[in-house]
Structures are given as C-alpha cells and as structure tokens.
Design an enzyme around this catalytic site. Structure first.
Site, short mmCIF file in Angstrom:
data_model
loop_
_atom_site.label_atom_id
_atom_site.label_comp_id
_atom_site.label_asym_id
_atom_site.label_seq_id
_atom_site.Cartn_x
_atom_site.Cartn_y
_atom_site.Cartn_z
N CYS A 121 85.35 11.74 -28.50
CA CYS A 121 84.10 11.74 -29.27
C CYS A 121 83.51 13.14 -29.46
CB CYS A 121 83.07 10.84 -28.59
SG CYS A 121 83.68 9.20 -28.28
N HIS A 164 75.70 12.72 -30.24
CA HIS A 164 76.76 11.72 -30.38
C HIS A 164 76.14 10.33 -30.19
CE1 HIS A 164 80.34 9.44 -30.00
NE2 HIS A 164 80.29 9.31 -28.68
N ASN A 223 79.69 3.08 -32.10
CA ASN A 223 80.25 4.38 -31.74
C ASN A 223 81.52 4.62 -32.56
OD1 ASN A 223 81.44 6.58 -30.56
ND2 ASN A 223 81.37 5.80 -28.46
N1 ACO Z 1 78.02 -9.06 -23.56
C1 ACO Z 1 77.39 -9.69 -22.54
N2 ACO Z 1 77.50 -9.28 -21.26
C2 ACO Z 1 78.26 -8.21 -21.02
C3 ACO Z 1 78.94 -7.51 -22.03
C4 ACO Z 1 78.79 -7.97 -23.35
N3 ACO Z 1 79.40 -7.38 -24.40
N4 ACO Z 1 79.61 -6.47 -21.47
C5 ACO Z 1 79.37 -6.53 -20.16
N5 ACO Z 1 78.57 -7.57 -19.87
C6 ACO Z 1 78.05 -8.01 -18.57
C7 ACO Z 1 78.87 -7.49 -17.42
O1 ACO Z 1 79.97 -8.34 -17.18
C8 ACO Z 1 77.85 -7.51 -16.28
O2 ACO Z 1 77.75 -8.81 -15.81
P1 ACO Z 1 77.51 -9.08 -14.22
O3 ACO Z 1 76.18 -8.45 -13.94
O4 ACO Z 1 77.50 -10.58 -14.15
O5 ACO Z 1 78.64 -8.41 -13.53
C9 ACO Z 1 76.55 -7.18 -16.97
O6 ACO Z 1 76.76 -7.44 -18.38
C10 ACO Z 1 76.08 -5.76 -16.79
O7 ACO Z 1 77.18 -4.88 -17.06
P2 ACO Z 1 77.03 -3.33 -16.90
O8 ACO Z 1 78.37 -2.69 -17.10
O9 ACO Z 1 76.27 -3.01 -15.66
O10 ACO Z 1 76.10 -2.99 -18.16
P3 ACO Z 1 75.43 -1.62 -18.52
O11 ACO Z 1 73.97 -1.80 -18.58
O12 ACO Z 1 75.95 -0.48 -17.70
O13 ACO Z 1 75.91 -1.41 -19.99
C11 ACO Z 1 77.54 -0.06 -21.24
C12 ACO Z 1 77.32 -1.24 -20.26
C13 ACO Z 1 76.85 -0.41 -22.54
C14 ACO Z 1 79.02 0.15 -21.46
C15 ACO Z 1 76.90 1.19 -20.63
O14 ACO Z 1 77.32 1.38 -19.31
C16 ACO Z 1 77.23 2.42 -21.42
O15 ACO Z 1 76.80 2.58 -22.53
N6 ACO Z 1 77.98 3.35 -20.82
C17 ACO Z 1 78.30 4.65 -21.41
C18 ACO Z 1 78.69 4.62 -22.84
C19 ACO Z 1 80.14 4.54 -23.02
O16 ACO Z 1 80.89 4.70 -22.07
N7 ACO Z 1 80.55 4.32 -24.26
C20 ACO Z 1 81.91 4.25 -24.61
C21 ACO Z 1 82.58 5.53 -24.31
S1 ACO Z 1 83.42 6.24 -25.61
C22 ACO Z 1 82.63 7.67 -25.86
O17 ACO Z 1 81.70 7.73 -26.55
C23 ACO Z 1 83.16 8.78 -25.19
#
Ligand code: ACO
Length: 357
Positions: free
Chosen positions: A110, A247, A277
């Site tokens: 990215c 980004h 993204n």
């Molecule tokens: N729909 C519903 N529930 C979901 C989904 C979904 N699509 N995805 C995950 N969950 C659930 C999980 O299973 C978890 O359930 P549990 O509590 O029963 O275990 C719960 O939601 C919470 O999951 P988390 O991973 O803790 O959610 P978080 O608030 O961290 O959000 C996310 C996840 C959006 C990926 C966030 O961590 C994030 O944005 N991270 C950084 C961004 C990123 O990495 N982007 C892609 C990278 S590519 C780049 O740009 C370089």
C-alpha cells in the site's frame, strides 16, 4: 535548481460496486460491523486486469497534464496485484500510451505509490528525467479468499496516476521518507499462490494473513514517525500543513493518526467509504477526488503518508502548484461491465466457500 511538480492526475474506478449488504448475502457479516470497524460502505470490483485499470488512469493523467504519452521518459507502476509478473505491467501501460522510455513495477504494497512518487521526484531533481508517470493500480479482489470475512471486506479495486514534470519554479514534491519494518513481515502477508505445491491445486494459498490489531498499531507508529521526519527534513511545522492525504486502510487508523499528530480532522481527506482499501491506488485516487471536490487547493502544503505489507511505510510533502483543474478533461474509460459485482465474484465465492467446508 530543479523541482518536480505534479502537473497531471487521473483515476480509474471500475463501475461494478459491491456493497456491505452484498457481502452479507454470502458471509456472516453486517453493514454495521464493517462501517463501524473500518469506515467502508462499498468497494469496486474490476471486470478487467490491473494493467487496464492502470492504463485508463494513466491516460486521464496525461490528459490532465496536456501531454502525449510519447513525452513521458519514465514509467513507475506500483502494484501488489500485477496481471503478469513477466513482463512487468508498466510495459503494458507503456505500449498502450505509446511511450518510449524505461518502465518498471515496484511492490511496496500500500506504500507503493509514495515510494514511486519519491523515486520519480528524485530522478527529476537529479536531472535524469523530465516527465515521469507514477501509477498505483490494484485488483486485489482477484486474489481474495471470500470465505475469510476478516480480510475479504477490506479491499477494493482501482487505479490512480500522476504526471511529474521538471520545473524551475520552487514547489512540487518537497521531500519524502521511506521505511520498512521487516520484523513485521508476517503480520500482513500472502503467498497469492506462490507457496503452493505446483502440482496440488488443493494447496492454493490465497489467504491474506492479517493480524489486524498489530497492523493497526504499527501503521500509526510508522506513518506518524515518517510524517514527523519528512516535516523536519523540509523544515515545515505541522501547523503549516494545509491538507493531509493518508492511505485509506481504515478510517479509525486515519482518525487516530491525525489525533496523535494534533492535526485538525477536517484537514484529512477520507474517501474509504466508497472504495475500501485499494492498496497502492488509494492515494492517487484520493488526490483526484480531493481536486474534483475542491478540497485540495492551489498552493497548499500537502502531507501524504502510507503503510503496507513489509511492513513498509512512506511519507511525502508536496507544495501543490497553481493549477487544480485538468488541462483536458478525463475521457478514457473502461469497456462497459454488463454484470453486477456479485456476479463477477461468484465463481471465486463458490470456490472458496466450498473449500472452507
Ligand atoms: N464481520 C463481522 N465480524 C467480523 C468480521 C466481519 N467482516 N471480521 C472479523 N469479525 C469478528 C472477529 O471474528 C471477532 O470476533 P470475536 O470477538 O468473536 O473473536 C470480532 O469481529 C473482532 O475482531 P477484531 O479483529 O478484534 O476487530 P478489529 O476491531 O481489530 O477490526 C480490522 C479488524 C478492521 C482488520 C482492524 O484490525 C484493522 O483495520 N486493522 C488494520 C488495517 C489493516 O490491516 N488493513 C489491511 C491491511 S492492507 C494495508 O493497507 C497494508
């Protein structure tokens, strides 16, 4: 002294739109979860290859600059989802725009567009090149494992491009900083098929391994650190930054970053709701949208920053020129798409849903 100004900009977003509600028809998710955790409402799904998206964005950037493809003397194409690895897809764009010059792809995930923008500006300032085309283009939907809701909801397809031109007028790309944190290589990674046993289709690995919370923390640290560094390098106070183009990976990451840097939220451009993204394409698409919406204005000091798999990070500072409208309007378009986004992804959805059973 020579300067590298952005004189043209163009984007290509494919027409088929996949909403959060569309995703909820085949996976356990909801519009509410995706919107509140990421800021994403919908994303585009491409019916053409990455190089076609890149070509349309490049053609529109050339129109905006009022120049012909034959005048470009270097093409840098940032992508993590090229449709051919050999040859690179910068050469496909080159053939399509009729340029006679060097052309290569870079993969910094990215952060790739800012890596390309920095490199292109250095080559212009050194006197090596005069007109450089920098493109960010991705078709990540092609690689997604649709049975993995934690990653499948995050990404979209698209492309953006800018033309960098030499000038003796002060301004343009003032400076940039690049970094990579190899200790975090594994928290955001995918083989995209490269790790499979070549003779065993059951071992196909299209899973994007993502430790979202760890990426979240490191993204803010990486982008924040390099943003501060580039401001110091260019001797510019953060109060003098007029506009920020970050980004677009997660709206909450942008909010946290801007809050920690104590930059007013209204200075940050956010369009993740419409596209998700699009990896290396988010920043050039955002430049186009910000100009179209009149938010990016003549003479502004613009900070842009990104992070990506690697974990790469990058920040650039740009003094925008006087022109905020294209010399010629964007006319390049993709061929029409006759099917819906859900229909486009159906074969992949069926494949991965059956595989995960
Ligand atoms: N729909 C519903 N529930 C979901 C989904 C979904 N699509 N995805 C995950 N969950 C659930 C999980 O299973 C978890 O359930 P549990 O509590 O029963 O275990 C719960 O939601 C919470 O999951 P988390 O991973 O803790 O959610 P978080 O608030 O961290 O959000 C996310 C996840 C959006 C990926 C966030 O961590 C994030 O944005 N991270 C950084 C961004 C990123 O990495 N982007 C892609 C990278 S590519 C780049 O740009 C370089």
């Amino acid at each position: 002294m020579q300067y590298a100004h952005i004189t043209g900009w163009g984007k290509c977003v494919p027409p088929a739109t996949l909403t959060n509600d569309d995703l909820a028809t085949f996976m356990e998710t909801s519009d509410e979860w995706i919107k509140t955790r990421t800021g994403i409402s919908e994303r585009r799904i491409s019916h053409v290859n990455t190089s076609e998206l890149a070509t349309v964005a490049a053609q529109n950037a050339l129109s905006a600059a009022g120049i012909d493809g034959s005048e470009i003397d270097l093409i840098i194409l940032a992508t993590a989802s090229a449709d051919t690895l050999i040859p690179n897809i910068a050469s496909t764009v080159q053939a399509n725009i009729g340029a006679t010059c060097g052309a290569f792809d870079i993969n910094a995930a990215c952060s790739g567009f800012l890596y390309g923008l920095g490199l292109g500006s250095s080559l212009i300032k050194s006197g090596q090149n005069k007109k450089v085309l920098v493109i960010g283009a991705e078709r990540l939907s092609f690689y997604l494992d649709w049975s993995r809701r934690e990653t499948a909801v995050l990404f979209g397809d698209g492309a953006g491009a800018v033309v960098l031109e030499v000038s003796d007028q002060p301004g343009g790309v003032l400076g940039y900083e690049l970094n990579n944190d190899p200790a975090a290589r594994d928290i955001l990674a995918s083989g995209f098929g490269t790790k499979m046993d070549r003779f065993d289709s059951a071992s196909l690995d299209f899973f994007i391994h993502l430790n979202g919370q760890e990426v979240f923390k490191r993204a803010i640290h990486g982008m924040g650190g390099l943003s501060t560094k580039v401001l110091e390098k260019c001797n510019i106070n953060k109060e003098d930054v007029d506009f920020v183009i970050p980004h677009q990976a997660n709206e909450r990451i942008i909010d946290t970053l801007i809050g920690r840097m104590k930059i007013p939220k209204e200075k940050a451009f956010v369009n993740i709701a419409k596209y998700g993204n699009t990896s290396a394409a988010t920043i050039p698409i955002a430049i186009c949208d910000a100009l179209e919406q009149g938010k990016l204005k003549a003479g502004q000091t613009v900070l842009s920053c990104a992070f990506g798999a690697g974990l790469t990070s990058a920040a650039a500072l740009v003094k925008w020129g006087e022109r905020t409208t294209p010399i010629n309007p964007p006319t390049a378009e993709l061929p029409p798409c006759e099917v819906t986004a859900l229909e486009l992804i159906k074969p992949a959805v069926d494949f991965f849903m059956n595989k995960s059973k």
